[in-house]
Design a protein around this motif. Structure first.
Motif, short mmCIF file in Angstrom:
data_model
loop_
_atom_site.label_atom_id
_atom_site.label_comp_id
_atom_site.label_asym_id
_atom_site.label_seq_id
_atom_site.Cartn_x
_atom_site.Cartn_y
_atom_site.Cartn_z
N PRO A 32 -15.62 34.29 -16.25
CA PRO A 32 -16.26 35.24 -16.46
C PRO A 32 -17.02 36.17 -17.95
O PRO A 32 -17.91 36.41 -18.09
CB PRO A 32 -15.63 36.55 -15.87
CG PRO A 32 -14.12 35.95 -16.06
CD PRO A 32 -14.54 34.50 -15.67
N LEU A 33 -16.34 35.51 -18.84
CA LEU A 33 -16.43 36.03 -20.48
C LEU A 33 -18.03 34.79 -20.85
O LEU A 33 -19.31 35.25 -21.20
CB LEU A 33 -15.22 35.01 -21.03
CG LEU A 33 -13.72 36.40 -21.04
CD1 LEU A 33 -13.51 35.94 -22.05
CD2 LEU A 33 -14.67 37.39 -21.37
N GLY A 34 -17.96 33.44 -20.20
CA GLY A 34 -18.82 32.76 -20.55
C GLY A 34 -20.49 33.52 -19.95
O GLY A 34 -21.91 33.48 -19.89
N LYS A 35 -20.06 33.36 -18.71
CA LYS A 35 -21.39 34.57 -17.76
C LYS A 35 -21.76 35.82 -18.61
O LYS A 35 -23.09 36.22 -18.66
CB LYS A 35 -20.81 35.26 -16.36
CG LYS A 35 -20.66 33.35 -15.30
CD LYS A 35 -20.37 34.02 -13.98
CE LYS A 35 -20.76 32.74 -13.20
NZ LYS A 35 -19.34 31.69 -13.45
N SER A 36 -20.48 36.89 -19.45
CA SER A 36 -21.57 38.06 -19.94
C SER A 36 -22.16 37.36 -21.06
O SER A 36 -23.14 38.05 -21.61
CB SER A 36 -19.66 38.84 -20.05
OG SER A 36 -20.35 39.98 -20.95
N ILE A 37 -21.63 36.63 -22.05
CA ILE A 37 -22.33 36.20 -23.04
C ILE A 37 -23.67 35.68 -22.29
O ILE A 37 -25.26 35.95 -22.98
CB ILE A 37 -21.76 35.30 -23.48
CG1 ILE A 37 -20.14 35.72 -24.68
CG2 ILE A 37 -22.86 34.40 -24.25
CD1 ILE A 37 -20.01 34.72 -25.21
#
Length: 437
Positions: A378-383
């Protein structure tokens, strides 16, 4: 991070990384390859959080290329990749490949290969090669796009706001503090501030530079003015706005009674267990966060506000950039080892197993347009979402190698209330005046 990147950055810790940096006698495979007649190559890894994944990738690469064996050597915990690589060069045993922070690539220019002729140069994302191209030649492979800001645990903030949290509502220092108040009112602690010098110096404070203007030429001019002692930081709007936000952070820090006692490992545990709602850190921390949260797995990023005017640049942007680069030694490595190293880099970019390692195993946001796998966490997706919406602020991934230690130490004193804002500004100005690079 590099910078990012970064650090990005970056010098994070994993208990699995028990090596002190590898056997220097085998650093370049003895120049003659491995004892079984094959080719032995080495990679100095400065992203310690992916050491196990890199070792797994090395095995997969060897299976696909039986004549090549790859050893992954971690930079010692808390160490600088520049310093470790310099030490290995001084001993005459540099690794075949070195994972460097962006700002360090130019320092090794005369000892590393020109990689401009490699196919992957044409497949990189925009600006991925800008900072490692010198006199028209690119010297480094862009490994990872990383970003950072306030990581939020959605389950915690949903409860705090009484519904589904909308991250776009946090676009000023005041709105951030209001969220902190809501989280504390819900019975949780708002925030944990990790006091490591690299986090405070390389990541947080560098927002004071990047936030000066969306145009990086103006940011670079600002840095030049700092070097020339032409900047009065104490009166700089972005610096003061960023430190206003930091003051709010210290007010709601779970460790405010002992702000320098915290460790990196404490951050993902507190956030993953839902004991705090927010942690200032980057997407590289996902493996640690997810190890403490086996049920929720819903997280995202908030920008770090620098004013109370929502439209000001930086209030809605996430800091991101190519943070880590891989270079290939040409001083001690044989031509066979250099070719084998190039093959490994191509394996990462163009082979399914390599792409799977990068995105799904190592949770890295690739710097290559041909890799279309969505971010695995989810952090990669957010970025990726911030970047896709044009809400990305360029990370300062080419700051001097000693920036995070010096400016980070000044930030630690400020965090511990051992200095004030005026003293911090003066110390940063003095640092830049004395920079030798």
């Amino acid at each position: 991070m590099k910078w990012f990147i970064l650090s990005l950055t970056l010098i994070l810790i994993l208990s699995a990384c028990s090596s002190s940096g590898g056997d220097t006698e085998s650093a370049n495979g003895g120049q003659n390859g491995s004892s079984d007649g094959g080719i032995k190559i080495t990679l100095l890894n400065s992203k310690s959080e992916i050491q196990p994944q890199l070792e797994e990738a090395a095995k997969a690469f060897h299976e696909a290329n039986p004549t090549i064996s790859l050893e992954i050597q971690p930079v010692p915990n808390g160490g600088s990749p520049f310093e470790r690589a310099s030490t290995l060069y001084a001993s005459g045993n540099p690794p075949t490949m070195i994972m460097l922070d962006t700002g360090d690539v130019a320092k090794f220019k005369d000892r590393i290969l020109d990689l401009s002729g490699e196919k992957w140069n044409a497949d990189t994302v925009d600006h991925a090669l800008d900072l490692t191209t010198i006199d028209g030649k690119n010297y480094a492979f862009p490994l990872a796009v990383e970003g950072y800001g306030f990581i939020y645990n959605k389950a915690v903030v949903d409860k705090a706001v009484g519904g589904s949290f909308d991250p776009s509502t946090i676009n000023t220092t005041a709105s951030l503090e209001n969220l902190f108040k809501q989280i504390e009112a819900s019975g949780k602690k708002a925030l944990v501030v990790s006091p490591m010098d690299w986090s405070l110096g390389a990541h947080y404070f560098s927002l004071a530079y990047a936030g000066q203007d969306k145009d990086m030429t103006k940011v670079n001019a600002f840095i030049d003015d700092l070097r020339a002692s032409k900047v009065d930081l104490a009166s700089n709007k972005v610096f003061n706005g960023l430190m206003d936000t930091f003051d709010v952070m210290t007010k709601y820090n779970i460790d405010q009674a002992s702000p320098l006692a915290g460790t990196y490992e404490r951050g993902p545990e507190l956030l993953g267990k839902g004991e705090v709602g927010i942690w200032f850190m980057g997407n590289w921390a996902w493996p640690q966060i997810s190890s403490f949260d086996t049920a929720n797995k819903e997280y995202g990023f908030l920008p770090v506000p620098i004013s109370n005017t929502a439209g000001d640049y930086g209030n809605q942007e996430i800091s991101s950039a190519v943070s880590k680069r891989i270079v290939i030694d040409k001083e001690k490595s044989t031509s066979e080892q250099q070719d084998a190293a190039k093959k490994f880099l191509n394996w990462i970019v163009y082979e399914q197993q390599g792409q799977d390692f990068l995105v799904n195993k190592a949770n890295i946001i690739p710097a290559f347009k041909n890799i279309t796998l969505p971010a695995a966490d989810p952090l990669g997706k957010s970025i990726q979402d911030y970047i896709a919406r044009g809400k990305s602020e360029q990370s300062m991934s080419d700051l001097p190698a000693d920036h995070w230690a010096n400016v980070g130490a000044s930030m630690q004193k400020y965090l511990a209330k051992q200095s004030d804002r005026a003293a911090l500004a003066k110390e940063v100005e003095q640092y830049w005046t004395n920079v030798k690079e």
